[in-house]
Design a protein around this motif. Structure first.
Motif, PDB file in Angstrom:
ATOM      1  N   PHE A 394     -28.250   0.239   1.635  1.00  0.00           N
ATOM      2  CA  PHE A 394     -27.207  -0.759   2.199  1.00  0.00           C
ATOM      3  C   PHE A 394     -27.580  -1.019   3.629  1.00  0.00           C
ATOM      4  O   PHE A 394     -27.643  -2.418   3.986  1.00  0.00           O
ATOM      5  N   GLY A 395     -27.731  -0.041   4.463  1.00  0.00           N
ATOM      6  CA  GLY A 395     -28.096  -0.213   5.874  1.00  0.00           C
ATOM      7  C   GLY A 395     -29.263  -1.037   6.185  1.00  0.00           C
ATOM      8  O   GLY A 395     -29.225  -1.913   7.162  1.00  0.00           O
ATOM      9  N   GLU A 396     -30.356  -0.654   5.378  1.00  0.00           N
ATOM     10  CA  GLU A 396     -31.610  -1.305   5.554  1.00  0.00           C
ATOM     11  C   GLU A 396     -31.550  -2.853   5.161  1.00  0.00           C
ATOM     12  O   GLU A 396     -32.039  -3.728   5.882  1.00  0.00           O
ATOM     13  N   VAL A 397     -30.714  -3.159   4.203  1.00  0.00           N
ATOM     14  CA  VAL A 397     -30.712  -4.386   3.716  1.00  0.00           C
ATOM     15  C   VAL A 397     -29.885  -5.160   4.720  1.00  0.00           C
ATOM     16  O   VAL A 397     -30.278  -6.276   5.232  1.00  0.00           O
ATOM     17  N   SER A 402     -30.054  -9.433   8.936  1.00  0.00           N
ATOM     18  CA  SER A 402     -29.514  -9.601  10.268  1.00  0.00           C
ATOM     19  C   SER A 402     -30.650  -9.809  11.310  1.00  0.00           C
ATOM     20  O   SER A 402     -30.718 -10.940  11.896  1.00  0.00           O
ATOM     21  N   ASN A 403     -31.643  -9.224  10.971  1.00  0.00           N
ATOM     22  CA  ASN A 403     -33.172  -9.586  11.625  1.00  0.00           C
ATOM     23  C   ASN A 403     -33.635 -10.982  11.470  1.00  0.00           C
ATOM     24  O   ASN A 403     -33.995 -11.778  12.221  1.00  0.00           O
ATOM     25  N   LEU A 404     -33.450 -11.387  10.033  1.00  0.00           N
ATOM     26  CA  LEU A 404     -33.981 -12.548   9.726  1.00  0.00           C
ATOM     27  C   LEU A 404     -32.993 -13.720  10.248  1.00  0.00           C
ATOM     28  O   LEU A 404     -33.638 -14.856  10.522  1.00  0.00           O
ATOM     29  N   ASN A 405     -31.846 -13.649  10.289  1.00  0.00           N
ATOM     30  CA  ASN A 405     -30.904 -14.548  10.738  1.00  0.00           C
ATOM     31  C   ASN A 405     -30.934 -14.705  12.265  1.00  0.00           C
ATOM     32  O   ASN A 405     -31.499 -15.824  12.740  1.00  0.00           O
ATOM     33  N   LEU A 406     -31.317 -13.512  12.944  1.00  0.00           N
ATOM     34  CA  LEU A 406     -31.407 -13.703  14.494  1.00  0.00           C
ATOM     35  C   LEU A 406     -32.744 -14.424  14.933  1.00  0.00           C
ATOM     36  O   LEU A 406     -32.952 -15.064  15.828  1.00  0.00           O
ATOM     37  N   LEU A 407     -33.791 -13.792  14.021  1.00  0.00           N
ATOM     38  CA  LEU A 407     -35.065 -14.268  14.515  1.00  0.00           C
ATOM     39  C   LEU A 407     -35.324 -15.738  14.275  1.00  0.00           C
ATOM     40  O   LEU A 407     -36.068 -16.331  14.948  1.00  0.00           O
ATOM     41  N   ALA A 408     -34.814 -16.138  13.293  1.00  0.00           N
ATOM     42  CA  ALA A 408     -34.642 -17.614  12.893  1.00  0.00           C
ATOM     43  C   ALA A 408     -34.138 -18.495  14.200  1.00  0.00           C
ATOM     44  O   ALA A 408     -34.843 -19.511  14.307  1.00  0.00           O
ATOM     45  N   ALA A 409     -33.007 -18.106  14.594  1.00  0.00           N
ATOM     46  CA  ALA A 409     -32.507 -18.781  15.777  1.00  0.00           C
ATOM     47  C   ALA A 409     -33.317 -18.390  16.740  1.00  0.00           C
ATOM     48  O   ALA A 409     -33.516 -19.684  17.699  1.00  0.00           O
ATOM     49  N   GLN A 410     -33.971 -17.317  17.035  1.00  0.00           N
ATOM     50  CA  GLN A 410     -34.637 -17.005  18.139  1.00  0.00           C
ATOM     51  C   GLN A 410     -36.043 -17.935  18.167  1.00  0.00           C
ATOM     52  O   GLN A 410     -36.676 -18.357  19.198  1.00  0.00           O
ATOM     53  N   ALA A 411     -36.606 -18.093  16.992  1.00  0.00           N
ATOM     54  CA  ALA A 411     -37.826 -18.723  16.873  1.00  0.00           C
ATOM     55  C   ALA A 411     -37.525 -20.622  17.081  1.00  0.00           C
ATOM     56  O   ALA A 411     -38.593 -20.963  17.922  1.00  0.00           O
ATOM     57  N   ALA A 469     -40.125  -5.946   5.290  1.00  0.00           N
ATOM     58  CA  ALA A 469     -39.005  -4.836   5.457  1.00  0.00           C
ATOM     59  C   ALA A 469     -37.792  -4.994   4.239  1.00  0.00           C
ATOM     60  O   ALA A 469     -37.149  -4.216   3.758  1.00  0.00           O
ATOM     61  N   LEU A 470     -37.484  -6.426   4.151  1.00  0.00           N
ATOM     62  CA  LEU A 470     -36.472  -6.591   3.274  1.00  0.00           C
ATOM     63  C   LEU A 470     -37.040  -6.513   1.872  1.00  0.00           C
ATOM     64  O   LEU A 470     -35.948  -6.134   0.892  1.00  0.00           O
ATOM     65  N   VAL A 471     -37.941  -6.976   1.374  1.00  0.00           N
ATOM     66  CA  VAL A 471     -38.818  -6.791   0.209  1.00  0.00           C
ATOM     67  C   VAL A 471     -38.502  -5.020  -0.231  1.00  0.00           C
ATOM     68  O   VAL A 471     -38.139  -4.989  -1.075  1.00  0.00           O
ATOM     69  N   ARG A 472     -38.875  -4.453   0.668  1.00  0.00           N
ATOM     70  CA  ARG A 472     -38.835  -2.902   0.650  1.00  0.00           C
ATOM     71  C   ARG A 472     -37.375  -2.535   0.382  1.00  0.00           C
ATOM     72  O   ARG A 472     -37.007  -1.634  -0.563  1.00  0.00           O
ATOM     73  N   ALA A 473     -36.489  -2.783   1.245  1.00  0.00           N
ATOM     74  CA  ALA A 473     -35.330  -2.422   1.006  1.00  0.00           C
ATOM     75  C   ALA A 473     -34.501  -2.816  -0.114  1.00  0.00           C
ATOM     76  O   ALA A 473     -33.541  -2.246  -0.776  1.00  0.00           O
TER      77      ALA A 473
END
Length: 502
Positions: A394-397, A402-411, A469-473
């Motif tokens: 659960f922590g990895e997902v 969270s990474n994808l959400n923040l990276l989208a805004a950062q991009a 990483a999400l695929v793996r999680a």
């Protein structure tokens, strides 16, 4: 009232058989693996990244399906080189070969446990010659020849053999899940290493482009300094900028070499001489489709392996507990025995035996109790590991969502920064040519543009790596079909095929 009198032998055996019957009917209350789980949320706290569907569909827990196909999820990146690397790793990666060997060993041990539940039959033959006291002919040497068939079978009254077989079966299931987990890990490592390598190569292109512009400026500054149009300070600054950029280019080349060697190890090849085709554009980043369930507990093979380990530990605890009860073994043999080799096959030389053996240790110094306590401790450890694996899943997902959400805004923010930096560089070059700004201001503008373009590339790489990483999680892929790309539409598979056929 009529009284019933039992024969003496039966009266002696009645309490024993009563104890056996009660022990066989008794059941040991063992914890279920689900009892070790924490309180599971109905949905993940992180929504899917923006733009993946109306309202950002939330994730839910799906029923168990750890054996379902994961699919070729890497096809969604539409990169034929990546596809080739993953396929080569599936065939030659040493970690996968080790995991496959451990699975073969576990299946062999399962076969051994299953064989113990079957009758054991063997042929025996012997020829013995002896003399002296105790022989049939006194001091004269005598010969005894024998040929027979022996059989034995242990009655699994207490279920010891059955539970041992169940434990071996769960071990084999755990190793099968670990093989699948290792395969997913290797595939993810290959994809992430490849994406990082392509990112560094693209970054190298940006630095080389900037280095060429700086060298052109250095040549121009050198001519102007000789003509007396600029001071020596401007020439020193231009040389310093060229040298610093050359150092950055060399550092990027070093990173490329390390990542290339890491890829060679992952695909099971020697690093010396390993190379990849010419770098193309950074791989396409697949979009997570809306409404995909968060099948963390259902599809992650490491969670399935941890659960199988719990069930194996439970079965072994039952095996340890059955050591307190009697074991019953039936034996029998039939064959020929004769003092003369020529008479061995005569009817009069026939011999047979049948028997039953019941064994029950009465005092063993606490060995059986210690074995039960050890099995219980191993079960507790397996339950704790299972709980930890679920929490980790659960922590990895949550991390990757969270990474994808923040990276989208950062991009998005970084794209604005690049556009502004490019505009600032264009204005500075124009003003520098007309003599309105100094060379240092132009260099600052170019440095800012290069820094922002490299940052934009790194953010895009972070999005691709986080997607893997999400695929793996999630246990691999997005859908339940034969390929991950099938969940997003067949056009992606066709696009990859077109790329491969070029």
């Amino acid at each position: 009232m009529t009284s019933l009198t039992l024969p003496g032998t039966l009266r002696v055996l009645t309490p024993l058989w009563a104890a056996l019957w009660l022990a066989g009917c008794a059941s040991t209350a063992l914890p279920s693996p689900e009892q070790a789980l924490p309180q599971l949320p109905a949905t993940f706290s992180q929504t899917q990244p923006a733009g993946l569907g109306e309202g950002g569909a939330r994730w839910t827990v799906a029923p168990g399906a750890e054996a379902q196909p994961r699919g070729a999820w890497w096809l969604d990146f539409m990169d034929p080189v990546l596809t080739d690397l993953v396929q080569r790793a599936d065939l030659a990666n040493t970690r996968l070969q080790e995991a496959a060997a451990r699975l073969a060993e576990a299946r062999a041990l399962l076969g051994t446990a299953e064989a113990a539940r079957a009758p054991q039959v063997g042929v025996n033959a012997g020829l013995n010659r002896q003399a002296g006291r105790g022989t049939l002919t006194g001091e004269q040497p005598s010969t005894t020849a024998s040929l027979g068939l022996g059989a034995s079978y242990e009655l699994d009254v207490m279920g010891r053999l059955r539970q041992a077989s169940q434990a071996a079966g769960q071990d084999a299931r755990a190793q099968a899940a670990l093989l699948q987990s290792t395969r997913l890990l290797v595939q993810a490592d290959v994809a992430q290493t490849y994406l990082q390598l392509r990112s560094v190569q693209a970054e190298q292109g940006l630095v080389d482009e900037s280095l060429q512009a700086l060298r052109d400026m250095l040549a121009l500054t050198t001519r102007r300094e000789r003509a007396g149009d600029v001071a020596e300070l401007d020439l020193a600054r231009a040389r310093s900028e060229v040298a610093a950029t050359e150092s950055e280019a060399l550092a990027l080349q070093r990173q490329q070499a390390l990542l290339t060697h890491a890829l060679a190890v992952l695909v099971g090849e020697v690093a010396t001489g390993f190379s990849l085709p010419e770098a193309g554009p950074l791989a396409s980043i697949p979009v997570v489709p809306p409404g995909v369930p968060g099948t963390v507990l259902a599809r992650r093979p490491d969670v399935a392996a941890a659960q199988a380990s719990v069930l194996a530990a439970q079965a072994r605890l039952g095996v340890a507990q059955t050591a307190w009860f009697p074991a019953v073994t039936l034996t029998g043999s039939a064959g020929q025995a004769s003092p003369e080799l020529g008479d061995l096959f005569k009817w009069s030389a026939r011999a047979w035996s049948a028997g039953a053996l019941l064994s029950l240790p009465l005092f063993d110094g606490g060995r059986r109790e210690a074995a039960v306590q050890g099995a219980q401790a191993r079960l507790d450890a397996a339950l704790a590991a299972y709980r930890g694996q679920v929490l980790n899943a659960f922590g990895e997902v949550e991390d990757q969502l969270s990474n994808l959400n923040l990276l989208a805004a950062q991009a998005e923010a970084q794209a604005r920064a690049v556009a502004a930096a490019r505009r600032a560089t264009a204005l500075s070059e124009s003003r520098y040519r007309h003599g309105f700004v100094s060379q240092i201001e132009l260099l600052d503008a170019r440095r800012a543009e290069l820094r922002n373009r490299r940052a934009e590339l790194q953010v895009r790489t972070g999005q691709a790596v986080a997607t893997v990483a999400l695929v793996r999680a999630l246990g691999g892929g997005w859908g339940d079909g034969p390929g991950a790309a099938a969940a997003l539409g067949g056009e992606r598979v066709e696009a990859v095929a077109r790329l491969q056929n070029r």
